[in-house]
Write an enzyme that holds these catalytic residues in place. Structure first.
Site, PDB file in Angstrom:
ATOM      1  N   ASP A  29      43.622   7.632  44.023  1.00 30.86           N
ATOM      2  CA  ASP A  29      43.389   6.269  44.510  1.00 30.86           C
ATOM      3  C   ASP A  29      44.059   5.246  43.595  1.00 30.86           C
ATOM      4  OD1 ASP A  29      41.691   6.680  42.360  1.00 30.86           O
ATOM      5  OD2 ASP A  29      39.851   6.107  43.398  1.00 30.86           O
ATOM      6  N   HIS A  57      44.409  12.667  47.056  1.00 35.59           N
ATOM      7  CA  HIS A  57      43.764  13.966  47.247  1.00 35.59           C
ATOM      8  C   HIS A  57      42.584  13.842  48.215  1.00 35.59           C
ATOM      9  CE1 HIS A  57      40.375  12.620  44.834  1.00 35.59           C
ATOM     10  NE2 HIS A  57      41.239  12.170  43.949  1.00 35.59           N
TER      11      HIS A  57
END
Length: 480
Positions: free
Chosen positions: A381, A99
């Site tokens: 992540d 994102h």
């Protein structure tokens, strides 16, 4: 007179050559400049000017690395996506994204939250030419098909003071840029999707966070030939490692716990870091343990990326030196993580379900199936990082905001039964950094990796590391 002049010029030339050779030998360390003692150090100075590239790690620059992590949108970004010899045809693309820029997940106790506006305003930088159109289009999506709770999530950020973890305007713009870049390459140049594309040509999946859904929508809006809500079907993935129905893996959890113990051990050995936490705790007015648990670097990165001053209290101010110490430790932790095997073992088991689905799709397309030509996973992540590790791409930086990992599938037009892959991370070709294709690079003239090498790695070689032949056994048996 002429003879004397010629001899003088010859002697002058010889002197110049000898001087050049002497300097060259000194530079190459073939002769010593000064007497050398038994310990190998010059008596004049024991301080080495240039680091030894074989023994000394490169110096860490926490400010530079933080700027890379922020990934402020730029129009000058170059990429290697879509590069292949003219006789190859692009047949499928699989994209895994993190994102975009978000508001912190954690607040530093007893300090003012960073004042970031999460409404989308085209006149505020960073912006994008299609930002206003994106907002209008997202407001109309009543015909969209979304799994489960996704339909109740907002399609774009809209709070004047960002909520915790909310996607910012920077985050939206980052993925509008990503989509535009990939459109130029895959749609306009390689015609991966035609103007009359159908829903069956896409496979879209996201976790249940608004920031991943909105990031995926932003990329799709500028990527697709025509963004049509009727053709958009987004699936919900509850797991951040996208393990779907194959999440029962005790050994994966074991390696993750061991990796967390390694992280703790490295942290407690860092006295400079501990002094910094003690100092920050005094500024904020809370116990050091509570300050550490609030993960202050998360909020500090938001201040840094948005150029907002670090917070102050009556006891003082958090400053850039505090930030540099904690960021440096993060980078040192990433370096040690690559050297140890714990995270690698975790990554192999954590990412196998996702990589296995990716490979299976590629095989179907190689067999002639014309569905799911473009696949998008909108993630975090903690999704991208283990995938990079499992593939053996050890030199890759930790996933920045709006990072993208792309798998391209190519068909040899001269030999249609032969298929090859390219893997790109943030626009850089990392195909031959992978553990399964490093050797192939040395013996092949083609700038790509045979599909079967990825298939063999995912469906066989991954398990051999654990002395197993299948995923279930690797997950349930201690190999070491």
């Amino acid at each position: 007179m002429m003879l004397f002049r010629n001899r003088f010029l010859i002697l002058l030339a010889l002197a110049a050559i000898l001087a050049f050779l002497s300097l060259s030998l000194q530079f190459l360390h073939l002769i010593p400049v000064n007497p050398v003692k038994e310990d190998g150090l010059s008596p004049k100075s024991r301080k080495r000017i240039m680091p030894d590239p074989l023994t000394e790690p490169p110096a860490i620059d926490p400010i530079y690395e933080a700027r890379v992590y922020c990934n402020i949108p730029s129009r000058t970004e170059r990429s290697m996506e879509g590069h292949a010899p003219h006789n190859f045809k692009l047949v499928s693309v699989h994209v895994l994204i993190r994102h975009g820029d978000r508001y912190p997940l954690y607040a530093i106790p007893k300090t003012k939250r960073p004042d970031i506006d999460c409404t989308l305003v085209s006149s505020r930088k960073p912006s994008h030419p299609q930002l206003e159109a994106f907002v209008r289009h997202m407001s109309q999506g009543s015909e969209a098909q979304m799994d489960g709770t996704l339909s109740s999530l907002p399609r774009f950020p809209s709070h004047s003071l960002c909520e915790m973890g909310e996607l910012t305007q920077t985050g939206v713009v980052q993925h509008l840029h990503n989509g535009q870049l990939l459109r130029e390459i895959y749609i306009k140049k390689h015609k991966l999707l035609s103007s009359d594309w159908a829903a069956k040509h896409l496979y879209l999946e996201t976790t249940g966070k608004s920031r991943t859904l909105q990031s995926g929508l932003a990329l799709l809006y500028t990527f697709l030939p025509d963004f049509d809500w009727k053709k958009i079907n987004i699936r919900h993935q509850w797991s951040t490692v996208f393990c779907s129905g194959s999440c029962d893996c005790p050994m994966r959890n074991h390696y993750l716990e061991e990796e967390q113990h390694r992280q703790y051990s490295l942290r407690v050995k860092n006295s400079h870091l501990e002094r910094t936490y003690v100092d920050l705790a005094k500024i904020v007015g809370i116990p050091t343990r509570q300050l550490r648990a609030s993960n202050p670097i998360d909020s500090m990165l938001c201040h840094f990326c948005h150029n907002v001053s670090f917070p102050c209290t009556k006891n003082g101010c958090i400053d850039i030196e505090h930030f540099k110490v904690i960021k440096t430790h993060q980078l040192e932790d990433e370096r040690e993580r690559q050297e140890k095997k714990l995270y690698f073992w975790y990554a192999l088991l954590a990412t196998h379900p996702l990589l296995n689905r990716t490979v299976t799709r590629m095989q179907r397309i190689a067999e002639g199936k014309k569905e799911e030509l473009f696949v998008l996973y909108s993630a975090h992540d903690v999704t991208l990082s283990p995938v990079l590790s499992a593939l053996g791409i050890t030199e890759a930086r930790f996933p920045r905001f709006a990072a993208r990992l792309v798998f391209e599938l190519w068909q040899d037009a001269k030999k249609p039964s032969e298929h090859f892959i390219r893997i790109l991370y943030n626009g850089l070709d990392v195909t031959f950094q992978t553990s399964f294709c490093q050797e192939h690079n040395k013996h092949s003239s083609k700038p790509m990796c045979p599909l079967e090498k990825l298939v063999r790695f995912v469906k066989r070689d991954t398990f051999s590391v654990f002395n197993s032949t299948n995923y279930y056994d690797a997950c349930h048996r201690r190999p070491f």
